[in-house]
Design a protein around this motif. Sequence first.
Motif, PDB file in Angstrom:
ATOM      1  N   SER A 181      14.927  -3.230 -11.346  1.00 56.45           N
ATOM      2  CA  SER A 181      15.026  -3.186 -12.809  1.00 56.45           C
ATOM      3  C   SER A 181      16.237  -2.369 -13.251  1.00 56.45           C
ATOM      4  O   SER A 181      16.949  -2.742 -14.174  1.00 56.45           O
ATOM      5  N   ALA A 182      16.465  -1.256 -12.562  1.00 56.01           N
ATOM      6  CA  ALA A 182      17.612  -0.415 -12.907  1.00 56.01           C
ATOM      7  C   ALA A 182      18.926  -1.128 -12.642  1.00 56.01           C
ATOM      8  O   ALA A 182      19.904  -0.943 -13.368  1.00 56.01           O
ATOM      9  N   ALA A 183      18.943  -1.947 -11.583  1.00 56.12           N
ATOM     10  CA  ALA A 183      20.170  -2.676 -11.240  1.00 56.12           C
ATOM     11  C   ALA A 183      20.332  -3.936 -12.066  1.00 56.12           C
ATOM     12  O   ALA A 183      21.395  -4.562 -12.043  1.00 56.12           O
ATOM     13  N   GLY A 184      19.273  -4.319 -12.773  1.00 55.66           N
ATOM     14  CA  GLY A 184      19.338  -5.534 -13.574  1.00 55.66           C
ATOM     15  C   GLY A 184      19.302  -6.807 -12.750  1.00 55.66           C
ATOM     16  O   GLY A 184      19.754  -7.857 -13.209  1.00 55.66           O
ATOM     17  N   LEU A 185      18.773  -6.753 -11.530  1.00 55.72           N
ATOM     18  CA  LEU A 185      18.740  -7.919 -10.652  1.00 55.72           C
ATOM     19  C   LEU A 185      17.443  -8.689 -10.883  1.00 55.72           C
ATOM     20  O   LEU A 185      16.357  -8.152 -10.681  1.00 55.72           O
ATOM     21  N   PRO A 186      17.527  -9.948 -11.297  1.00 57.18           N
ATOM     22  CA  PRO A 186      16.304 -10.724 -11.544  1.00 57.18           C
ATOM     23  C   PRO A 186      15.480 -10.884 -10.280  1.00 57.18           C
ATOM     24  O   PRO A 186      16.010 -10.980  -9.176  1.00 57.18           O
ATOM     25  N   ALA A 224       0.812  -1.220   0.000  1.00 59.60           N
ATOM     26  CA  ALA A 224       0.000   0.000   0.000  1.00 59.60           C
ATOM     27  C   ALA A 224       0.843   1.267   0.000  1.00 59.60           C
ATOM     28  O   ALA A 224       0.430   2.294  -0.540  1.00 59.60           O
ATOM     29  N   THR A 225       2.021   1.205   0.589  1.00 59.32           N
ATOM     30  CA  THR A 225       2.874   2.392   0.641  1.00 59.32           C
ATOM     31  C   THR A 225       3.564   2.687  -0.686  1.00 59.32           C
ATOM     32  O   THR A 225       4.100   3.775  -0.877  1.00 59.32           O
ATOM     33  N   GLY A 226       3.559   1.734  -1.594  1.00 65.05           N
ATOM     34  CA  GLY A 226       4.259   1.914  -2.861  1.00 65.05           C
ATOM     35  C   GLY A 226       5.711   1.483  -2.809  1.00 65.05           C
ATOM     36  O   GLY A 226       6.455   1.648  -3.786  1.00 65.05           O
ATOM     37  N   ILE A 227       6.122   0.912  -1.662  1.00 67.79           N
ATOM     38  CA  ILE A 227       7.518   0.467  -1.537  1.00 67.79           C
ATOM     39  C   ILE A 227       7.818  -0.640  -2.535  1.00 67.79           C
ATOM     40  O   ILE A 227       8.907  -0.706  -3.110  1.00 67.79           O
ATOM     41  N   GLY A 228       6.821  -1.524  -2.750  1.00 68.19           N
ATOM     42  CA  GLY A 228       7.043  -2.612  -3.698  1.00 68.19           C
ATOM     43  C   GLY A 228       7.340  -2.107  -5.098  1.00 68.19           C
ATOM     44  O   GLY A 228       8.249  -2.594  -5.771  1.00 68.19           O
ATOM     45  N   THR A 229       6.589  -1.107  -5.518  1.00 69.37           N
ATOM     46  CA  THR A 229       6.835  -0.518  -6.840  1.00 69.37           C
ATOM     47  C   THR A 229       8.208   0.136  -6.906  1.00 69.37           C
ATOM     48  O   THR A 229       8.930   0.005  -7.897  1.00 69.37           O
ATOM     49  N   ALA A 230       8.568   0.858  -5.835  1.00 67.82           N
ATOM     50  CA  ALA A 230       9.887   1.489  -5.793  1.00 67.82           C
ATOM     51  C   ALA A 230      10.995   0.446  -5.846  1.00 67.82           C
ATOM     52  O   ALA A 230      12.013   0.624  -6.523  1.00 67.82           O
ATOM     53  N   LEU A 231      10.787  -0.656  -5.126  1.00 64.31           N
ATOM     54  CA  LEU A 231      11.779  -1.730  -5.126  1.00 64.31           C
ATOM     55  C   LEU A 231      11.897  -2.363  -6.502  1.00 64.31           C
ATOM     56  O   LEU A 231      12.990  -2.691  -6.967  1.00 64.31           O
ATOM     57  N   ALA A 232      10.749  -2.506  -7.166  1.00 69.18           N
ATOM     58  CA  ALA A 232      10.762  -3.069  -8.515  1.00 69.18           C
ATOM     59  C   ALA A 232      11.532  -2.170  -9.472  1.00 69.18           C
ATOM     60  O   ALA A 232      12.318  -2.641 -10.303  1.00 69.18           O
ATOM     61  N   ASP A 233      11.323  -0.846  -9.355  1.00 71.65           N
ATOM     62  CA  ASP A 233      12.037   0.101 -10.212  1.00 71.65           C
ATOM     63  C   ASP A 233      13.553   0.034  -9.954  1.00 71.65           C
ATOM     64  O   ASP A 233      14.355   0.039 -10.889  1.00 71.65           O
ATOM     65  N   THR A 234      13.913  -0.021  -8.681  1.00 75.77           N
ATOM     66  CA  THR A 234      15.333  -0.096  -8.335  1.00 75.77           C
ATOM     67  C   THR A 234      15.958  -1.386  -8.847  1.00 75.77           C
ATOM     68  O   THR A 234      17.069  -1.393  -9.383  1.00 75.77           O
TER      69      THR A 234
END
Length: 485
Positions: A373-378, A361-371
Amino acid sequence: MGATVDWLRTTTPGLLVLCGLAIAVLLIAIIKVKLEPFVALLLTGLLLALAAGLPVAEIVGTPLKAGESLLETGFGGILGHIAVIIGLGTVLGAILERSGGADVLTDKLLKMFGEKGAPVAMGLLGLIFGIPVFFDIGIFVLAPLVYVAAKRGGRSLVLYAMPMLAGLSMTHAFLPPHPGPVALGGLLGVSLGWLILMGFVCGIPGFLAAGIAWGTWIGKRVQVEVPAEFVPLEPNGNGADKTGDNGATEGTGGTAVLTKSPPSVALIGAIIAIPLVLILGATFGYQLLDKDSALLQVLTFFGTPAVALLITVLVAFYLLGIRRGSTVQELSTITAESLKPVGMVLLVVGAGAFFGKVISATGIGTALADTMSAAGLPVIVLSYLISCGLRIAQGSATVAIVTTGGIVAPLVADQGYSQMSIALIAMAIAAGSIIASHVNDGGFWIIAKYFNMTVKQTLQTWTVLETILSVVSFAVAAVLFAVVG
């Protein structure tokens, strides 16, 4: 101050910092303050929700309506999925134990494999009996049988204990109806049929590497004697030491066995197979049959995990109890006793799901997903690493699984992953949750006590075994994910 709060609540780095702080508070509460994981997860989730600026009505609802709040949907959503499954699985395990099924399986496997193959027999015993029985209960039930095997073989207790423990640990971490895999099914939206399939595919190589290969190697190098007071009497070769009232025998742990004579191996194996066959039948039927097919409706109904386990419990009640002279009252007593420890497990899982719901609900999951993706970590690697970190830090595999599942769920949702791919992500989380068991894990101390080992010996044997099981199983999951993804 206001700028800092806005930064924490609205920016990707700020949300990640907030998530990291929440996890740190959670670990401190569990490890340092010694709060129960249920209380720690609930408290941390509420604090995180408030810190993230979520409306109070969204967090806990209103005095007139709370059904759609994060607190109730977080708890209710996951518990509605797993409570019945865990409860029925616990009852099934208790009935199989009290019937003498563990003794029967032990004797049969020892005869099949002989003295030299006794460690492998112990491993298979843990693997088979671990499917319906929780990890710690499996240790309590099977430990006396390991003592007998070690005494007969005249070799180190470690040689026989490690394979058995690997079997119990593998089934506990990777296979329903154990709490972790069942919770992952609800959190990630993957069917238990796929979890069973991938659990075997990923877990068996880990079991062979950790339990058989490592267990055999280390068992020849760490010498542990079987204490005389731990070895049960063996009038019938099955570890029973006396006959109680009404002809019911009592095992070494003082637990009443349901019947005078033990059941057959074929009967025990058939009962354990019932829920697996029904659940897998529904999974494959959904893939192969027309969606309007009458046969699919039948397979879906009987293959629903709760229905499949209910059928299995009723079959076990009749075949292992009623048909063999037990009363309904005796079966009801066993059921009530077996369910007593389940409450805390469900509360921990529910609180972990609430914590994950807040993160989403806080949007942390989306932020983590963006990070990520940027790092290229599966996602499968991230899932494993988060689970490993939580396991090593706070000790509980179930807490690590549920917390990681809540963090990862937003990364998996709406990404188009197949059920097989999501099941493999779940296996990565499960694999991470068992790595490096050490002094903050209750299971570590149970094993040290029951198998007469010092802390150093337990670290040399059990801790390494869990790490091998974790790494090998994750490697299989990662390779398969790369292939099917």
